[in-house]
Write a protein that holds these residues in place. Sequence first.
Motif, mmCIF file in Angstrom:
data_model
loop_
_atom_site.group_PDB
_atom_site.id
_atom_site.type_symbol
_atom_site.label_atom_id
_atom_site.label_comp_id
_atom_site.label_asym_id
_atom_site.label_seq_id
_atom_site.Cartn_x
_atom_site.Cartn_y
_atom_site.Cartn_z
ATOM 1 N N TYR A 124 3.536 -0.988 3.884
ATOM 2 C CA TYR A 124 2.802 0.229 3.924
ATOM 3 C C TYR A 124 4.044 1.366 3.874
ATOM 4 C CZ TYR A 124 0.538 4.824 5.112
ATOM 5 O OH TYR A 124 -0.069 6.249 5.220
ATOM 6 N N HIS A 164 -0.846 9.064 8.423
ATOM 7 C CA HIS A 164 0.319 8.063 8.419
ATOM 8 C C HIS A 164 0.220 7.088 9.506
ATOM 9 C CE1 HIS A 164 2.273 8.674 4.602
ATOM 10 N NE2 HIS A 164 2.717 9.996 4.982
ATOM 11 N N SER A 172 5.128 4.811 4.722
ATOM 12 C CA SER A 172 4.691 5.938 5.570
ATOM 13 C C SER A 172 5.986 6.960 5.826
ATOM 14 C CB SER A 172 4.742 5.257 7.065
ATOM 15 O OG SER A 172 4.285 6.240 8.225
ATOM 16 N N ILE A 214 -3.240 -1.147 10.672
ATOM 17 C CA ILE A 214 -2.505 -1.936 10.196
ATOM 18 C C ILE A 214 -2.337 -3.032 11.272
ATOM 19 C CG2 ILE A 214 -0.490 -3.077 8.912
ATOM 20 C CD1 ILE A 214 -0.415 -0.580 7.247
ATOM 21 N N THR A 267 -2.995 5.017 9.959
ATOM 22 C CA THR A 267 -2.758 4.006 9.158
ATOM 23 C C THR A 267 -1.970 2.966 9.680
ATOM 24 O OG1 THR A 267 -3.216 5.225 7.025
ATOM 25 C CG2 THR A 267 -2.391 3.131 6.583
ATOM 26 N N GLU A 268 -0.694 3.277 10.209
ATOM 27 C CA GLU A 268 0.084 2.538 10.778
ATOM 28 C C GLU A 268 -0.692 1.675 11.935
ATOM 29 O OE1 GLU A 268 3.691 3.806 12.362
ATOM 30 O OE2 GLU A 268 4.426 4.804 10.502
ATOM 31 N N SER A 295 1.152 5.138 0.032
ATOM 32 C CA SER A 295 0.188 5.972 0.570
ATOM 33 C C SER A 295 -0.174 6.990 -0.359
ATOM 34 C CB SER A 295 0.819 6.876 1.694
ATOM 35 O OG SER A 295 2.274 7.365 1.482
ATOM 36 N N TYR A 312 2.573 -7.735 8.860
ATOM 37 C CA TYR A 312 2.933 -6.306 7.948
ATOM 38 C C TYR A 312 4.534 -5.844 7.973
ATOM 39 C CZ TYR A 312 3.319 -4.525 12.792
ATOM 40 O OH TYR A 312 3.700 -4.517 14.198
ATOM 41 N N HIS A 370 -6.955 4.214 2.781
ATOM 42 C CA HIS A 370 -6.226 3.346 3.316
ATOM 43 C C HIS A 370 -6.732 2.076 4.025
ATOM 44 C CE1 HIS A 370 -2.625 6.510 3.293
ATOM 45 N NE2 HIS A 370 -2.732 6.087 2.084
ATOM 46 N N LEU A 427 0.812 -1.112 -0.084
ATOM 47 C CA LEU A 427 -0.041 -0.141 0.001
ATOM 48 C C LEU A 427 0.923 1.247 -0.118
ATOM 49 C CD1 LEU A 427 -2.509 1.750 0.292
ATOM 50 C CD2 LEU A 427 -2.504 1.241 2.710
#
Length: 286
Positions: free
Chosen positions: A101, A121, A103, A128, A124-125, A74, A135, A84, A72
Amino acid sequence: MSKILITGATGNLGKATIERLLQMLSPNYIVGFGRQENRNKDLADKIEMKYGDFDDVASVDRAMEGIEKVLLISTVDHHRYQQHRNVIDAAKRAGANHISYTSVAIKDVQASLVNSHLESHIQTEDYIKGSGLSYNIFRNSLYTDVIPIYVGQHVFEQGIYLPAGSGRVAFALRSEMGEGIANALMQKGNENRICHLTGRELYSFSDIARVLSEISGKTIPFVDADPNTFPDKLKNLGVPERMIAIISGFTGDIRNKQYEIQSNDLEQLLGRRPSTLEQALKLIYH
């Protein structure tokens, strides 16, 4: 072998990641997802490409069919956290088992002058980490590739005028970040890891002026602009408001030493030292 989906495939980082994956993996195992069919059209000749938008959940679900790993990349949209989440949720529905991801490598997002842009960011972290998927999170430093945007197209005639002070950044090339990310996607045993993808050394805009002087044979000065009057000067030059906020915010964060983060994670993933500032700027301004 796992099928890998690369979002943002038509962008620069996505394409760099795919180009490296193609050196290690059959194109049958690589799927790209992008918004614009007319951008980087050559990719469609190399791998399977699917097109859509993160806001269009059905298009994301279609892209996820048969996918086990997702990168993914960003987005830059103002509502990207929801976008996201749409990708992460689609990955779970499709039975994927891993998501990576991209970031940001910054000391304190909450203290950032562009907090409203960067806090997604961290959101999203966290999403996840709570998803149940394995991840990798790649916290990327500022790209060396964006230096020309900051210094302007007339840098060799007018020098550098920015409110960045003596703040430094471990700039890294986007192409090398893509290569490192691709290598990580192919590795086993490094799940649930956060990597800081940065250059080896910290550089200020004074250093950038020095290197550009050496490259060009001209004297390129760096003038530390007044942060209070800098936005007005950009406005007088006709720079759009949103761009003024971004440039002022990021250079302010640099001034506040928010990007003074060094890591050898990128070097380890590349298996060699990342390019120095001089090597990278010679490549950019060749």
